[in-house]
Design a protein around this motif. Structure first.
Motif, PDB file in Angstrom:
ATOM      1  N   VAL A 143     -10.299 -23.613  37.474  1.00  0.00           N
ATOM      2  CA  VAL A 143      -9.510 -23.975  38.651  1.00  0.00           C
ATOM      3  C   VAL A 143      -8.046 -23.672  38.371  1.00  0.00           C
ATOM      4  CG1 VAL A 143      -8.758 -25.858  40.146  1.00  0.00           C
ATOM      5  CG2 VAL A 143     -11.133 -25.748  39.372  1.00  0.00           C
ATOM      6  N   VAL A 144      -7.414 -22.983  39.315  1.00  0.00           N
ATOM      7  CA  VAL A 144      -5.996 -22.647  39.196  1.00  0.00           C
ATOM      8  C   VAL A 144      -5.225 -23.414  40.266  1.00  0.00           C
ATOM      9  CG1 VAL A 144      -4.279 -20.797  39.243  1.00  0.00           C
ATOM     10  CG2 VAL A 144      -6.573 -20.343  38.342  1.00  0.00           C
ATOM     11  N   PRO A 145      -4.542 -24.513  39.913  1.00  0.00           N
ATOM     12  CA  PRO A 145      -3.737 -25.240  40.899  1.00  0.00           C
ATOM     13  C   PRO A 145      -2.564 -24.379  41.362  1.00  0.00           C
ATOM     14  CG  PRO A 145      -4.168 -26.579  38.953  1.00  0.00           C
ATOM     15  CD  PRO A 145      -4.530 -25.174  38.609  1.00  0.00           C
ATOM     16  N   ARG A 146      -2.207 -24.548  42.641  1.00  0.00           N
ATOM     17  CA  ARG A 146      -1.163 -23.698  43.217  1.00  0.00           C
ATOM     18  C   ARG A 146      -0.347 -24.485  44.238  1.00  0.00           C
ATOM     19  NH1 ARG A 146      -0.186 -18.276  45.038  1.00  0.00           N
ATOM     20  NH2 ARG A 146       0.668 -18.269  47.148  1.00  0.00           N
ATOM     21  N   GLY A 147       0.973 -24.296  44.180  1.00  0.00           N
ATOM     22  CA  GLY A 147       1.852 -24.878  45.185  1.00  0.00           C
ATOM     23  C   GLY A 147       2.181 -23.839  46.237  1.00  0.00           C
ATOM     24  N   SER A 151     -12.528 -17.659  39.130  1.00  0.00           N
ATOM     25  CA  SER A 151     -11.899 -18.970  39.277  1.00  0.00           C
ATOM     26  C   SER A 151     -11.889 -19.394  40.738  1.00  0.00           C
ATOM     27  CB  SER A 151     -10.468 -18.931  38.740  1.00  0.00           C
ATOM     28  OG  SER A 151      -9.661 -18.082  39.538  1.00  0.00           O
ATOM     29  N   VAL A 152     -11.436 -20.610  40.970  1.00  0.00           N
ATOM     30  CA  VAL A 152     -11.145 -21.101  42.313  1.00  0.00           C
ATOM     31  C   VAL A 152      -9.682 -21.513  42.348  1.00  0.00           C
ATOM     32  CG1 VAL A 152     -11.471 -23.062  43.873  1.00  0.00           C
ATOM     33  CG2 VAL A 152     -13.442 -21.806  43.054  1.00  0.00           C
ATOM     34  N   VAL A 153      -8.962 -21.031  43.340  1.00  0.00           N
ATOM     35  CA  VAL A 153      -7.566 -21.422  43.527  1.00  0.00           C
ATOM     36  C   VAL A 153      -7.538 -22.722  44.330  1.00  0.00           C
ATOM     37  CG1 VAL A 153      -5.347 -20.792  44.534  1.00  0.00           C
ATOM     38  CG2 VAL A 153      -6.771 -19.039  43.450  1.00  0.00           C
ATOM     39  N   LEU A 154      -6.877 -23.724  43.799  1.00  0.00           N
ATOM     40  CA  LEU A 154      -6.749 -25.019  44.471  1.00  0.00           C
ATOM     41  C   LEU A 154      -5.339 -25.124  45.029  1.00  0.00           C
ATOM     42  CD1 LEU A 154      -7.722 -27.820  45.256  1.00  0.00           C
ATOM     43  CD2 LEU A 154      -7.304 -28.578  42.900  1.00  0.00           C
ATOM     44  N   SER A 155      -5.201 -24.817  46.318  1.00  0.00           N
ATOM     45  CA  SER A 155      -3.886 -24.805  46.956  1.00  0.00           C
ATOM     46  C   SER A 155      -3.561 -26.186  47.504  1.00  0.00           C
ATOM     47  CB  SER A 155      -3.864 -23.786  48.103  1.00  0.00           C
ATOM     48  OG  SER A 155      -2.633 -23.840  48.789  1.00  0.00           O
ATOM     49  N   GLY A 190       6.668 -41.519  38.159  1.00  0.00           N
ATOM     50  CA  GLY A 190       5.235 -41.753  38.034  1.00  0.00           C
ATOM     51  C   GLY A 190       4.448 -40.717  38.803  1.00  0.00           C
ATOM     52  N   LEU A 191       3.188 -40.553  38.428  1.00  0.00           N
ATOM     53  CA  LEU A 191       2.337 -39.538  39.038  1.00  0.00           C
ATOM     54  C   LEU A 191       0.947 -40.100  39.325  1.00  0.00           C
ATOM     55  CD1 LEU A 191       3.060 -36.546  36.602  1.00  0.00           C
ATOM     56  CD2 LEU A 191       4.129 -36.942  38.839  1.00  0.00           C
ATOM     57  N   GLU A 192       0.305 -39.519  40.317  1.00  0.00           N
ATOM     58  CA  GLU A 192      -1.129 -39.664  40.513  1.00  0.00           C
ATOM     59  C   GLU A 192      -1.732 -38.298  40.216  1.00  0.00           C
ATOM     60  OE1 GLU A 192      -3.289 -41.605  44.123  1.00  0.00           O
ATOM     61  OE2 GLU A 192      -3.164 -39.441  44.511  1.00  0.00           O
ATOM     62  N   VAL A 193      -2.684 -38.267  39.285  1.00  0.00           N
ATOM     63  CA  VAL A 193      -3.233 -37.007  38.795  1.00  0.00           C
ATOM     64  C   VAL A 193      -4.756 -37.062  38.866  1.00  0.00           C
ATOM     65  CG1 VAL A 193      -3.363 -35.424  36.828  1.00  0.00           C
ATOM     66  CG2 VAL A 193      -1.278 -36.768  37.211  1.00  0.00           C
ATOM     67  N   VAL A 194      -5.357 -35.991  39.356  1.00  0.00           N
ATOM     68  CA  VAL A 194      -6.811 -35.853  39.300  1.00  0.00           C
ATOM     69  C   VAL A 194      -7.148 -35.043  38.058  1.00  0.00           C
ATOM     70  CG1 VAL A 194      -8.879 -34.958  40.436  1.00  0.00           C
ATOM     71  CG2 VAL A 194      -7.052 -36.009  41.803  1.00  0.00           C
ATOM     72  N   LEU A 195      -7.961 -35.639  37.188  1.00  0.00           N
ATOM     73  CA  LEU A 195      -8.318 -34.990  35.938  1.00  0.00           C
ATOM     74  C   LEU A 195      -9.411 -33.956  36.150  1.00  0.00           C
ATOM     75  CD1 LEU A 195      -8.268 -38.110  33.590  1.00  0.00           C
ATOM     76  CD2 LEU A 195      -6.461 -36.410  33.945  1.00  0.00           C
ATOM     77  N   ALA A 196      -9.730 -33.237  35.093  1.00  0.00           N
ATOM     78  CA  ALA A 196     -10.671 -32.117  35.190  1.00  0.00           C
ATOM     79  C   ALA A 196     -12.049 -32.550  35.680  1.00  0.00           C
ATOM     80  CB  ALA A 196     -10.795 -31.423  33.835  1.00  0.00           C
ATOM     81  N   PRO A 198     -11.722 -31.068  28.345  1.00  0.00           N
ATOM     82  CA  PRO A 198     -12.619 -30.642  27.258  1.00  0.00           C
ATOM     83  C   PRO A 198     -13.397 -29.369  27.561  1.00  0.00           C
ATOM     84  CG  PRO A 198     -13.457 -32.618  28.354  1.00  0.00           C
ATOM     85  CD  PRO A 198     -12.060 -32.416  28.856  1.00  0.00           C
ATOM     86  N   LEU A 199     -13.641 -29.073  28.837  1.00  0.00           N
ATOM     87  CA  LEU A 199     -14.374 -27.858  29.186  1.00  0.00           C
ATOM     88  C   LEU A 199     -13.456 -26.641  29.325  1.00  0.00           C
ATOM     89  CD1 LEU A 199     -16.855 -29.284  31.879  1.00  0.00           C
ATOM     90  CD2 LEU A 199     -17.247 -28.921  29.429  1.00  0.00           C
ATOM     91  N   GLY A 200     -12.157 -26.859  29.282  1.00  0.00           N
ATOM     92  CA  GLY A 200     -11.197 -25.746  29.384  1.00  0.00           C
ATOM     93  C   GLY A 200     -11.187 -25.066  30.728  1.00  0.00           C
ATOM     94  N   ILE A 201     -11.362 -25.849  31.828  1.00  0.00           N
ATOM     95  CA  ILE A 201     -11.451 -25.234  33.150  1.00  0.00           C
ATOM     96  C   ILE A 201     -10.137 -25.289  33.935  1.00  0.00           C
ATOM     97  CG2 ILE A 201     -13.923 -25.677  33.347  1.00  0.00           C
ATOM     98  CD1 ILE A 201     -13.250 -28.056  35.185  1.00  0.00           C
ATOM     99  N   LEU A 202      -9.138 -26.045  33.435  1.00  0.00           N
ATOM    100  CA  LEU A 202      -7.884 -26.169  34.166  1.00  0.00           C
ATOM    101  C   LEU A 202      -6.886 -25.096  33.755  1.00  0.00           C
ATOM    102  CD1 LEU A 202      -7.373 -30.026  34.370  1.00  0.00           C
ATOM    103  CD2 LEU A 202      -7.342 -28.443  36.311  1.00  0.00           C
TER     104      LEU A 202
END
Length: 453
Positions: free
Chosen positions: A64-68, A83-87, A163-169, A443-447
């Protein structure tokens, strides 16, 4: 059923794009880096969309490739094959703006300048000020720890992130930091995620610090010099004198020529550097006058001090035109080494020497008060990547910055463009520790694999 079909089914209609032409438009940032072929794009509209995407990606082991907004300059948002782009650009809510606590809670797709404008309605401001502030997003700024023009006084994005809200892998939701002025409970996970370039998690909300806006319009000056070294000496003198500028920007002759060719700013033949400075202090006009005198003492051939907000906007506008003006000249390798302010003139001299040594056109601007230089290496448009002489010149610049006690990147991030030099700065122990941190969160190396570390 294809894995991407399962993602389509897991999200509301219209959230997942798979048309190749449309997907390609989300696969790249502002660099020349050629992206791979992603499976699709997720147009996230909520945290729940991000959670569902990461759960799916973890189950199917899809990168997954996060994108702004795609304004990055290091290749961190370029997509890889499969991959999947996460916009996140549709997540645009300013969920809270508290004048009493001087904070805002925002989603990652909020445009930087929009947050600043919203804060100004309450006599506040959002201090981080990247040159792309009208198009870049808060999420992207956080991911790269973006800097900007006001860094010299107010610091980079990390200095405004509480502070942040984060979604993990794996789709879990992590909340970091605080909304208080102080807080030292546990490790600083907020600081860890800021600048991690989407390799540790996906930021879905941020609590950011606001500051009191200046009570009076800032006073701005522009000084012209016959050489970059003289301009660098003026910067050193201004900072040593304790003037505390809120902005201190340096432009070289090549950059000024590019702007002049585009917008006709009346560039004089003998002007080889321009310094643009600003004070937003209550006595800003007096501070600007003091900085003017220091410029003249260090060789300035001409100095103009603004007398109105309109003149200030015109002077700052010259600086903000720099990148677009250079893009008109050809493809750009945009870099951002940072060195101690005391050796800024030496770094400037090496950039000029590297350009001559390798016959490369380099246009340089700098957040001079921070020692953060942006040498832009111009090369022929249409090439898959910079030619050998450009890489050689960049190598010289990076190595010299490190020799001067500097760093490979002050604000753009590592992405893919600087990974070849990481070992020179980090060393094996740092790299091993960073890889270990990455393994804890992903751990899966997907981010965003292959980026930043």
């Amino acid at each position: 059923m294809r894995p991407i079909d399962a993602l389509v089914n897991a999200l509301p209609e219209g959230r997942v794009l798979t048309d190749p032409d449309v997907v390609d438009s989300y696969a790249r940032d502002r660099t020349f880096v050629e992206p791979g072929k992603p499976l699709g794009v997720v147009l996230a509209a909520s945290r729940d969309d991000v959670v569902a995407t990461m759960r799916w990606a973890s189950e199917h082991r899809v990168p997954v490739v996060p994108r702004g907004a795609g304004t990055g300059l290091a290749g961190a948002a370029t997509a890889g094959d499969g991959s999947v782009v996460l916009s996140l650009h549709r997540m645009t809510a300013i969920k809270e703006l508290s004048p009493a606590d001087e904070i805002a809670v925002v989603e990652p797709g909020v445009i930087t300048a929009d947050l600043d404008r919203a804060a100004r309605e309450h006599g506040l401001m959002y201090a981080p000020d990247p040159s792309s502030y009208e198009i870049s997003t808060i999420g992207g700024n956080l991911a790269t720890n973006a800097g900007g023009l006001r860094c010299v006084k107010y610091g980079v994005t990390r200095d405004s992130a509480l502070g942040l809200e984060v979604v993990l892998a794996d789709g879990r939701i992590l909340r970091t930091g605080r909304r208080t002025v102080k807080g030292v409970t546990g490790y600083d996970l907020t600081g860890l995620f800021v600048g991690s370039e989407g390799t540790l998690g996906v930021i879905t909300s941020a609590t950011v610090r606001l500051r009191r806006a200046p009570a009076v319009p800032p006073a701005t000056f522009a000084a012209e010099f016959g050489s970059l070294r003289e301009a660098g000496a003026a910067v050193a003198a201004i900072m040593a004198a304790g003037c505390q500028p809120s902005l201190m920007e340096l432009l070289d002759r090549a950059t000024l020529e590019a702007i002049d060719d585009w917008r006709n700013i009346g560039l004089e033949p003998g002007t080889n550097a321009m310094l643009i400075g600003q004070s937003d202090a209550a006595d800003g006009q007096a501070v600007a006058a003091r900085m003017e005198r220091l410029c003249v003492a260090n060789g300035a051939t001409f100095v103009a001090v603004s007398s109105s907000p309109q003149e200030t906007d015109e002077l700052i506008g010259v600086r903000r035109m720099a990148y677009d003006a250079k893009e008109r000249l050809g493809a750009c390798l945009v870099e951002d080494v940072c060195v101690p302010r005391s050796v800024l003139p030496d770094m400037i001299a090496e950039i000029e020497a590297a350009a001559a040594r390798h016959d490369v056109k380099i246009c340089t601007v700098a957040h001079a008060g921070d020692g953060n230089l942006h040498p832009v290496f111009i090369f022929e448009r249409g090439l898959a990547e910079p030619p050998a002489n450009v890489w050689a010149a960049a190598d010289d610049v990076f190595r010299h910055a490190l020799e001067l006690g500097g760093t490979l990147t002050g604000e753009h991030g590592v992405g893919v463009l600087k990974r070849r030099w990481l070992g020179l700065e980090s060393g094996p122990v740092v790299q091993e520790v960073q890889q270990g941190i990455k393994a804890v969160f992903d751990p899966l190396g997907i981010l965003n694999p292959g980026k930043a570390i």
